[in-house]
Design a protein around this motif. Structure first.
Motif, PDB file in Angstrom:
ATOM      1  N   ILE A  84       0.811  -1.026  -0.141  1.00 34.22           N
ATOM      2  CA  ILE A  84      -0.163   0.079  -0.078  1.00 34.22           C
ATOM      3  C   ILE A  84       0.903   1.198   0.080  1.00 34.22           C
ATOM      4  O   ILE A  84       0.469   2.227  -0.622  1.00 34.22           O
ATOM      5  N   ARG A  85       1.993   1.140   0.841  1.00 34.73           N
ATOM      6  CA  ARG A  85       2.911   2.184   0.878  1.00 34.73           C
ATOM      7  C   ARG A  85       3.335   2.622  -0.698  1.00 34.73           C
ATOM      8  O   ARG A  85       3.544   3.856  -1.042  1.00 34.73           O
ATOM      9  N   LYS A  86       3.756   1.693  -1.418  1.00 31.84           N
ATOM     10  CA  LYS A  86       4.318   1.681  -2.796  1.00 31.84           C
ATOM     11  C   LYS A  86       3.214   2.560  -3.547  1.00 31.84           C
ATOM     12  O   LYS A  86       3.514   3.345  -4.328  1.00 31.84           O
ATOM     13  N   ALA A  87       1.952   2.046  -3.330  1.00 28.74           N
ATOM     14  CA  ALA A  87       0.913   2.700  -4.328  1.00 28.74           C
ATOM     15  C   ALA A  87       0.697   4.175  -3.895  1.00 28.74           C
ATOM     16  O   ALA A  87       0.586   5.056  -4.737  1.00 28.74           O
ATOM     17  N   VAL A  88       0.897   4.447  -2.386  1.00 28.46           N
ATOM     18  CA  VAL A  88       0.764   5.852  -1.977  1.00 28.46           C
ATOM     19  C   VAL A  88       1.690   6.706  -2.874  1.00 28.46           C
ATOM     20  O   VAL A  88       1.697   7.726  -3.072  1.00 28.46           O
ATOM     21  N   LEU A  89       3.023   6.392  -2.586  1.00 27.09           N
ATOM     22  CA  LEU A  89       4.169   7.101  -2.873  1.00 27.09           C
ATOM     23  C   LEU A  89       4.429   7.257  -4.589  1.00 27.09           C
ATOM     24  O   LEU A  89       4.719   8.250  -4.894  1.00 27.09           O
ATOM     25  N   SER A  90       3.645   6.310  -5.215  1.00 23.51           N
ATOM     26  CA  SER A  90       3.466   6.470  -6.584  1.00 23.51           C
ATOM     27  C   SER A  90       2.528   7.624  -7.087  1.00 23.51           C
ATOM     28  O   SER A  90       2.838   8.023  -8.062  1.00 23.51           O
ATOM     29  N   LEU A  91       1.991   8.251  -6.273  1.00 16.16           N
ATOM     30  CA  LEU A  91       0.799   9.243  -6.551  1.00 16.16           C
ATOM     31  C   LEU A  91       1.372  10.597  -6.308  1.00 16.16           C
ATOM     32  O   LEU A  91       1.212  11.443  -6.787  1.00 16.16           O
ATOM     33  N   GLY A  92       2.417  10.622  -5.295  1.00 18.77           N
ATOM     34  CA  GLY A  92       3.198  11.782  -4.911  1.00 18.77           C
ATOM     35  C   GLY A  92       3.158  12.049  -3.600  1.00 18.77           C
ATOM     36  O   GLY A  92       2.612  11.436  -2.752  1.00 18.77           O
ATOM     37  N   ASN A  93       3.811  13.245  -3.186  1.00 17.15           N
ATOM     38  CA  ASN A  93       3.809  13.499  -1.942  1.00 17.15           C
ATOM     39  C   ASN A  93       2.279  14.385  -1.362  1.00 17.15           C
ATOM     40  O   ASN A  93       2.137  15.146  -1.919  1.00 17.15           O
ATOM     41  N   THR A  94       1.825  13.863  -0.093  1.00 13.76           N
ATOM     42  CA  THR A  94       0.629  14.382   0.080  1.00 13.76           C
ATOM     43  C   THR A  94       0.540  14.332   1.790  1.00 13.76           C
ATOM     44  O   THR A  94       1.492  13.769   2.740  1.00 13.76           O
ATOM     45  N   PHE A  95      -0.247  14.968   2.586  1.00 15.88           N
ATOM     46  CA  PHE A  95      -0.344  15.156   4.029  1.00 15.88           C
ATOM     47  C   PHE A  95      -0.690  13.705   4.428  1.00 15.88           C
ATOM     48  O   PHE A  95      -1.572  12.898   4.017  1.00 15.88           O
ATOM     49  N   SER A  96       0.283  13.252   5.415  1.00 18.57           N
ATOM     50  CA  SER A  96       0.311  11.938   5.963  1.00 18.57           C
ATOM     51  C   SER A  96       0.808  12.097   7.631  1.00 18.57           C
ATOM     52  O   SER A  96       1.525  13.021   7.941  1.00 18.57           O
ATOM     53  N   TYR A  97       0.711  10.886   8.286  1.00 19.18           N
ATOM     54  CA  TYR A  97       1.088  10.911   9.539  1.00 19.18           C
ATOM     55  C   TYR A  97       0.903   9.550  10.034  1.00 19.18           C
ATOM     56  O   TYR A  97       0.356   8.430   9.476  1.00 19.18           O
ATOM     57  N   ASN A  98       1.672   9.232  11.210  1.00 19.29           N
ATOM     58  CA  ASN A  98       1.937   7.645  11.665  1.00 19.29           C
ATOM     59  C   ASN A  98       0.462   7.569  12.321  1.00 19.29           C
ATOM     60  O   ASN A  98      -0.116   8.415  12.971  1.00 19.29           O
ATOM     61  N   THR A  99       0.191   6.299  12.281  1.00 20.96           N
ATOM     62  CA  THR A  99      -0.967   6.004  13.072  1.00 20.96           C
ATOM     63  C   THR A  99      -0.443   5.124  14.522  1.00 20.96           C
ATOM     64  O   THR A  99       0.402   5.514  14.954  1.00 20.96           O
ATOM     65  N   GLY A 100      -1.344   3.855  14.744  1.00 18.07           N
ATOM     66  CA  GLY A 100      -0.999   3.382  16.010  1.00 18.07           C
ATOM     67  C   GLY A 100       0.066   2.302  16.260  1.00 18.07           C
ATOM     68  O   GLY A 100       0.490   1.903  17.426  1.00 18.07           O
ATOM     69  N   LYS A 101       0.285   1.855  14.967  1.00 18.43           N
ATOM     70  CA  LYS A 101       1.546   0.769  14.990  1.00 18.43           C
ATOM     71  C   LYS A 101       2.767   1.105  14.124  1.00 18.43           C
ATOM     72  O   LYS A 101       2.650   1.780  13.041  1.00 18.43           O
ATOM     73  N   PRO A 102       3.924   0.675  14.518  1.00 16.07           N
ATOM     74  CA  PRO A 102       5.103   1.100  13.748  1.00 16.07           C
ATOM     75  C   PRO A 102       4.902   0.689  12.165  1.00 16.07           C
ATOM     76  O   PRO A 102       4.410  -0.427  12.122  1.00 16.07           O
ATOM     77  N   GLY A 103       5.418   1.557  11.442  1.00 18.14           N
ATOM     78  CA  GLY A 103       5.358   1.329  10.056  1.00 18.14           C
ATOM     79  C   GLY A 103       3.712   1.589   9.345  1.00 18.14           C
ATOM     80  O   GLY A 103       3.615   1.442   8.233  1.00 18.14           O
ATOM     81  N   HIS A 104       2.834   2.034  10.438  1.00 18.30           N
ATOM     82  CA  HIS A 104       1.517   2.159   9.707  1.00 18.30           C
ATOM     83  C   HIS A 104       1.181   3.887   9.676  1.00 18.30           C
ATOM     84  O   HIS A 104       1.572   4.426  10.492  1.00 18.30           O
ATOM     85  N   TYR A 105       0.630   4.258   8.732  1.00 19.23           N
ATOM     86  CA  TYR A 105       0.349   5.569   8.299  1.00 19.23           C
ATOM     87  C   TYR A 105      -0.963   5.798   7.784  1.00 19.23           C
ATOM     88  O   TYR A 105      -1.869   4.888   7.482  1.00 19.23           O
ATOM     89  N   CYS A 106      -1.568   6.880   7.625  1.00 17.26           N
ATOM     90  CA  CYS A 106      -2.673   7.561   7.182  1.00 17.26           C
ATOM     91  C   CYS A 106      -2.354   8.547   6.229  1.00 17.26           C
ATOM     92  O   CYS A 106      -1.535   9.485   6.516  1.00 17.26           O
TER      93      CYS A 106
END
Length: 325
Positions: free
Chosen positions: A108-130
């Motif tokens: 999922i991270r790869k798909a997100v980054l392929s779209l470009g730089n956007t507002f994001s932040y860590n969630t509750g577990k290591p390596g998890h983001y929104c």
């Protein structure tokens, strides 16, 4: 205080450590409120993103009907006071014209980054983001992804920065990419996420009370296309008859003026143009609510969504024609 550098366009490490602060509940509370405040101020120019109240240390919305009624502008003091009193908050997308993505694994991270730089932040577990995106052309619902993750659009919510995960970790405390949400088309989103989509999109629709029998040109919305005038009494370019939604005891409480491209309800003393009529006829607002200046902010996007969902109108062309962002 948490240091933020708004000039950078790379993910920002806040320097905040949950481990170093668990012994000091006061500092923990202050830091998470600062994270939430910064998010609220930063997202203020994006009215299609709303906020809801969430139960303390949980992911469960506190109020009923939060998808349609009990949601608020991100800068709401009501939401902030809930956070200060110990609650969590969520980011939602009432019109489906923005999304939050459960960025929970490398695919999922790869798909997100392929779209470009956007507002994001860590969630509750290591390596998890929104990750938050703005959708330019048509609404996005909730789309299941691999490993139980979701693209969360209309009808979904993600905990907002400053919320506390059930495991005690704070959202946005270790990773806070403070850049504007990237604007993309729905087709771009679906194309990039195709390898990780794991089910069908669910997109709720507003109930429609109006029937549109003619194709509508979104670049020139006209009342004659939105209301069936065939049984109305005509006086020049004015047509009078019963209100198409709530009816009439006299058979003449509703007026359409084609010269002005407007309508008027004599029962409520309200009216407007095509946008207001779409809002009333689809149930986004009541006829009695159609007053000057009513359709703005997030409500504008709800009406645009209703126009698309109920009548197949192009989001992109509607927004251009009606002066949206």
């Amino acid at each position: 205080m948490i240091n933020r550098n708004r000039e950078r366009h790379q993910p920002i490490n806040s320097g905040y450590s949950n481990t170093n602060n668990t012994s000091n509940n006061i500092n923990l509370s202050i830091d998470r409120i600062e994270i939430a405040k910064e998010t609220m101020n930063f997202l203020m120019p994006f009215p299609r993103i709303h906020a809801i109240l969430v139960k303390p240390n949980e992911k469960i919305p506190l109020e009923p009907d939060w998808q349609h009624k009990n949601n608020y502008p991100v800068t709401s003091t009501y939401v902030l006071n809930h956070l200060i009193s110990g609650g969590n908050w969520g980011l939602i997308h009432p019109a489906g014209m923005s999304v939050g993505i459960d960025d929970d694994n490398s695919h999922i991270r790869k798909a997100v980054l392929s779209l470009g730089n956007t507002f994001s932040y860590n969630t509750g577990k290591p390596g998890h983001y929104c990750d938050i995106f703005i959708i330019k052309d048509e609404p996005v619902g909730n789309i299941p992804l691999i490993d139980g993750a979701y693209i969360r659009g209309k009808g979904g919510q993600n905990l907002g920065p400053g919320s506390i995960h059930p495991n005690g970790n704070i959202y946005g405390s270790t990773y806070f990419n403070l850049v504007p949400p990237l604007k993309i088309k729905k087709s771009e989103l679906l194309e990039k996420f195709a390898p990780v989509i794991n089910g069908k999109e669910k997109l709720g629709k507003n109930g429609s009370k109006a029937e549109y029998k003619k194709p509508i040109n979104p670049e020139s919305l006209e009342m004659k296309d939105l209301v069936d005038l065939s049984n109305f009494k005509q006086n020049g370019q004015k047509f009078q008859g019963p209100h198409p939604i709530h009816g009439s005891s006299t058979g003449s409480n509703f007026l359409v003026d084609l010269d002005l491209n407007s309508w008027h309800c004599f029962r409520h003393g309200t009216g407007g143009g095509p946008l207001q009529w779409i809002a009333v006829s689809t149930g986004v607002i009541g006829c009695e609510e159609s007053i000057p200046g009513k359709i703005q902010g997030e409500l504008f996007w709800k009406v645009i969504a209703a126009a698309h969902n109920n009548f197949g109108l192009s989001y992109e062309k509607l927004v251009e024609a009606l002066g949206g962002e």
